[in-house]
Design a protein around this motif. Structure first.
Motif, short mmCIF file in Angstrom:
data_model
loop_
_atom_site.label_atom_id
_atom_site.label_comp_id
_atom_site.label_asym_id
_atom_site.label_seq_id
_atom_site.Cartn_x
_atom_site.Cartn_y
_atom_site.Cartn_z
N SER A 205 26.04 31.74 34.55
CA SER A 205 27.43 32.63 34.07
C SER A 205 27.93 32.57 32.57
O SER A 205 27.42 33.74 31.70
CB SER A 205 28.55 32.36 35.01
N PHE A 206 27.68 31.34 32.09
CA PHE A 206 27.60 31.14 30.90
C PHE A 206 26.20 31.85 29.97
O PHE A 206 26.71 32.53 29.04
CB PHE A 206 27.97 29.79 30.43
N TRP A 207 25.37 31.63 30.62
CA TRP A 207 24.01 32.29 29.50
C TRP A 207 23.92 34.14 29.72
O TRP A 207 23.62 34.43 28.40
CB TRP A 207 22.96 32.13 30.09
N TRP A 208 24.66 34.54 30.95
CA TRP A 208 25.24 35.89 30.81
C TRP A 208 25.55 36.31 30.34
O TRP A 208 25.36 37.87 29.44
CB TRP A 208 24.95 36.80 32.23
N THR A 209 26.87 35.76 30.30
CA THR A 209 27.77 35.94 28.46
C THR A 209 28.11 36.58 27.47
O THR A 209 27.71 37.08 26.47
CB THR A 209 29.29 35.15 29.00
N PHE A 210 26.42 35.21 27.18
CA PHE A 210 26.47 34.93 26.11
C PHE A 210 25.26 36.43 25.95
O PHE A 210 24.90 37.07 25.01
CB PHE A 210 25.51 34.25 25.32
N CYS A 211 24.27 36.87 27.46
CA CYS A 211 23.72 37.59 26.58
C CYS A 211 24.25 39.31 26.80
O CYS A 211 23.27 39.92 25.97
CB CYS A 211 22.42 37.91 27.94
N TYR A 212 25.53 38.97 27.73
CA TYR A 212 26.50 40.55 27.27
C TYR A 212 26.82 40.64 26.12
O TYR A 212 27.10 41.19 25.54
CB TYR A 212 27.83 40.69 27.80
N ALA A 213 26.70 39.88 24.83
CA ALA A 213 27.04 39.97 23.64
C ALA A 213 26.41 40.22 22.72
O ALA A 213 26.19 41.02 22.00
CB ALA A 213 28.36 38.74 23.20
N VAL A 214 25.33 40.35 22.72
CA VAL A 214 23.66 40.16 22.46
C VAL A 214 23.40 42.01 22.59
O VAL A 214 22.66 42.11 21.63
CB VAL A 214 22.65 39.34 22.64
N ASP A 215 24.02 41.49 23.89
CA ASP A 215 23.45 43.23 24.61
C ASP A 215 24.26 44.20 23.65
O ASP A 215 23.38 45.04 22.44
CB ASP A 215 23.16 43.04 25.88
N VAL A 216 25.27 43.66 23.66
CA VAL A 216 25.82 44.78 23.08
C VAL A 216 25.60 45.61 21.98
O VAL A 216 26.12 46.53 21.33
CB VAL A 216 27.63 45.04 23.71
N PHE A 217 25.57 44.62 20.94
CA PHE A 217 25.41 44.18 19.37
C PHE A 217 23.64 45.19 19.13
O PHE A 217 23.79 46.26 18.97
CB PHE A 217 25.37 42.76 19.14
N LEU A 218 22.65 44.70 19.95
CA LEU A 218 22.09 45.58 20.26
C LEU A 218 21.43 47.23 20.58
O LEU A 218 21.21 47.64 19.85
CB LEU A 218 20.38 44.89 20.90
N LYS B 169 40.19 40.60 25.56
CA LYS B 169 40.28 40.04 26.10
C LYS B 169 39.30 38.97 27.49
O LYS B 169 39.49 38.17 27.51
CB LYS B 169 40.84 41.43 26.78
N ILE B 170 37.79 39.89 27.14
CA ILE B 170 36.93 38.67 27.34
C ILE B 170 36.87 37.17 26.57
O ILE B 170 36.38 36.59 27.27
CB ILE B 170 35.33 39.76 27.25
N MET B 171 36.80 37.44 25.75
CA MET B 171 36.68 35.84 25.00
C MET B 171 38.13 34.94 25.20
O MET B 171 38.18 33.35 25.39
CB MET B 171 36.83 36.19 23.66
N LEU B 172 39.03 35.50 25.44
CA LEU B 172 40.79 35.56 26.19
C LEU B 172 40.36 34.57 27.11
O LEU B 172 40.55 33.35 27.57
CB LEU B 172 41.95 36.28 25.69
N VAL B 173 39.63 35.43 28.45
CA VAL B 173 39.39 34.64 29.92
C VAL B 173 38.41 33.69 29.79
O VAL B 173 38.59 32.30 29.96
CB VAL B 173 38.79 36.26 30.03
N PHE B 174 37.68 33.91 28.59
CA PHE B 174 36.85 32.40 28.81
C PHE B 174 37.50 31.31 27.96
O PHE B 174 37.22 30.31 28.60
CB PHE B 174 35.78 32.69 28.46
N PHE B 175 38.05 31.13 27.05
CA PHE B 175 39.06 30.53 26.25
C PHE B 175 39.49 29.47 27.10
O PHE B 175 40.12 29.07 27.08
CB PHE B 175 39.93 30.60 25.30
N ILE B 176 40.42 30.54 28.11
CA ILE B 176 41.72 30.13 28.56
C ILE B 176 40.99 29.17 29.71
O ILE B 176 41.32 27.90 30.56
CB ILE B 176 42.80 31.25 29.70
N CYS B 177 40.15 29.65 30.09
CA CYS B 177 39.40 28.73 31.78
C CYS B 177 38.80 27.71 31.24
O CYS B 177 38.21 27.07 32.00
CB CYS B 177 38.10 30.13 32.88
N TRP B 178 38.24 27.61 30.05
CA TRP B 178 37.04 26.63 30.12
C TRP B 178 37.28 25.46 28.85
O TRP B 178 36.53 24.45 28.93
CB TRP B 178 35.71 27.45 29.76
N ASN C 232 37.29 37.62 35.15
CA ASN C 232 36.50 38.49 34.27
C ASN C 232 36.51 39.76 34.48
O ASN C 232 36.21 40.60 33.99
CB ASN C 232 35.01 37.95 34.53
N THR C 233 36.90 40.08 35.86
CA THR C 233 36.47 41.31 36.19
C THR C 233 37.71 41.90 35.81
O THR C 233 37.58 43.49 35.53
CB THR C 233 36.66 41.48 37.56
#
Length: 399
Positions: free
Chosen positions: A132-145, A250-259, A308-309
């Motif tokens: 899930s962490f790696w896919w979240t990183f790929c999401y950030a890369v993908d929306v930038f690309l 919101k995406i980063m806030l959820v990740f920050f709170i959870c981890w 996340n949803t």
């Protein structure tokens, strides 16, 4: 909860810091983890199921393939749900079979099944949350690309290779170093434990550090594209850029709170582990802080599945439709990104329709670079749904 301490606990000759947190109120901790995981899993599944409310036909064209980012979002949800499933199974067994923990702690025990279950469940949880962490990183890369270079569905195979390959490799490597030479006789010393902790926290820290950078670059690029389309920055375009920015926040806030509690807890336990006597009275506040963050982890880690949803899709409601006819309609029926009567002069509806389309499919029909910029920007704005019409499941809808 996902913590390398739970894998370390599978060793009978575990360190004092791990023994301290894992054996403190295990029934209460297991109950909290079980309740949080079950609630998160239930709500997350409810979020991604197809919905009946507001569905209607908008055209007579085949549904375009979703953008790669929409598939990534769905895969993140699946990984989170599978991670929660592992926590539910582990917590249920630990609560229902309390002797299991006792058998794990026996160095000379001939029963290997408690250790097998301990290691297997811990690796399952770590693998899927790490993915899930790696896919979240790929999401950030993908929306930038998507905004920068129009990369799309063709990159999804590469993302699969990167995420699953790294998740499996790091998980196996860390566990192999931790349990050397065997599970029942783990080698003591930080030189064997540190690689395991690094492989666990490396993808988490990558998301915390790199994703805000990619999101910030994406928002900057979106703002430039919006200004460049007509040479002006209208109120609608300013609102669209603001909503994309809020979505990333919101995406980063959820990740920050959870981890982040995991990082704080691991830092405190690592400090205690370096001390000759962790029960020294001078470390009382540190021990209390470690226990507090430990229980926060048990509650917040599994809640990522549901939160996340919410960050990606917003609240989708309770009106679930599980009929096969509805699924076929959602899968094969129509949403045309070129429906002028529906989207004509309504930027919100137009944005919603465009966000359902694959950016490469849109490129085939575009007449100029300006249209590509419009499509790329709209792919990012899932939150802009029409007030009437299509509010179906994110599984089929994409974003």
């Amino acid at each position: 909860m996902a913590s390398p301490r739970l894998e370390t606990f599978c060793c009978p000759n575990r360190d004092a810091a791990t023994e301290f947190v894992v054996t403190y109120q295990p029934v209460l901790f297991g109950a909290l983890s079980l309740g949080s995981s079950a609630l998160s899993l239930l709500l997350a599944v409810l979020q991604i199921l197809p919905k009946r409310k507001g569905y209607r036909r908008l055209g007579q064209y085949p549904l375009p393939k979703p953008a790669s980012s929409s598939r990534i979002v769905f895969i993140i949800s699946v990984c989170d749900i599978l991670g929660c499933t592992g926590i539910i199974v582990r917590s249920s067994v630990w609560l229902g079979l309390p002797n299991l923990i006792v058998n794990i702690s026996e160095a000379n025990s001939t029963d290997v099944w408690p250790e097998v279950f301990c290691v297997g469940s811990a690796m399952w949880i770590q693998l899927f949350f790490s993915a899930s962490f790696w896919w979240t990183f790929c999401y950030a890369v993908d929306v930038f690309l998507v905004v920068k270079t129009s990369a799309g569905i063709s990159t999804i195979v590469l993302y699969h290779m990167i995420t699953w390959g790294l998740a499996v490799l790091l998980c196996v490597e860390g566990v192999a170093m931790l349990y050397y030479p065997s599970i029942s006789d783990c080698e003591q010393g930080l030189q064997h434990a540190i690689p395991h902790y690094v492989t666990t926290y490396a993808p988490m820290l990558l998301v915390l550090i790199a994703n805000p950078i990619f999101f910030n670059r994406t928002v900057s690029t979106v703002t430039s594209l919006l200004k460049g389309r007509q040479g002006i920055y209208t109120e609608n375009e300013r609102r669209l850029a603001s909503e994309i920015n809020i979505r990333f926040f919101k995406i980063m806030l959820v990740f920050f709170i959870c981890w982040v509690p995991n990082i704080i807890n691991e830092s405190l336990l690592f400090f205690l582990e370096m001390q000759p006597d962790i029960n020294d009275s001078s470390f009382r506040n540190i021990r209390n802080a470690a226990l507090i963050t430990w229980f926060f982890m048990g509650i917040l880690n599994p809640m990522q599945a549901f939160l996340n949803t919410l960050a990606f899709h917003g609240w989708m409601g309770f009106d679930v439709d599980l009929s096969m006819q509805q699924r076929r309609e959602l899968a094969w029926d129509s949403v045309s990104t070129s429906a002028p009567n529906v989207a004509g002069h309504n930027p919100v509806v137009r944005t919603t329709l465009l966000c359902q389309s694959h950016i490469q499919e849109a490129q085939k029909n575009m007449n100029g670079n300006g249209q590509h910029h419009s499509d790329a920007i709209s792919v990012l704005s899932e939150g802009n749904r029409p007030q009437s019409g299509g509010n179906s499941s994110p599984v089929y809808q994409g974003w």
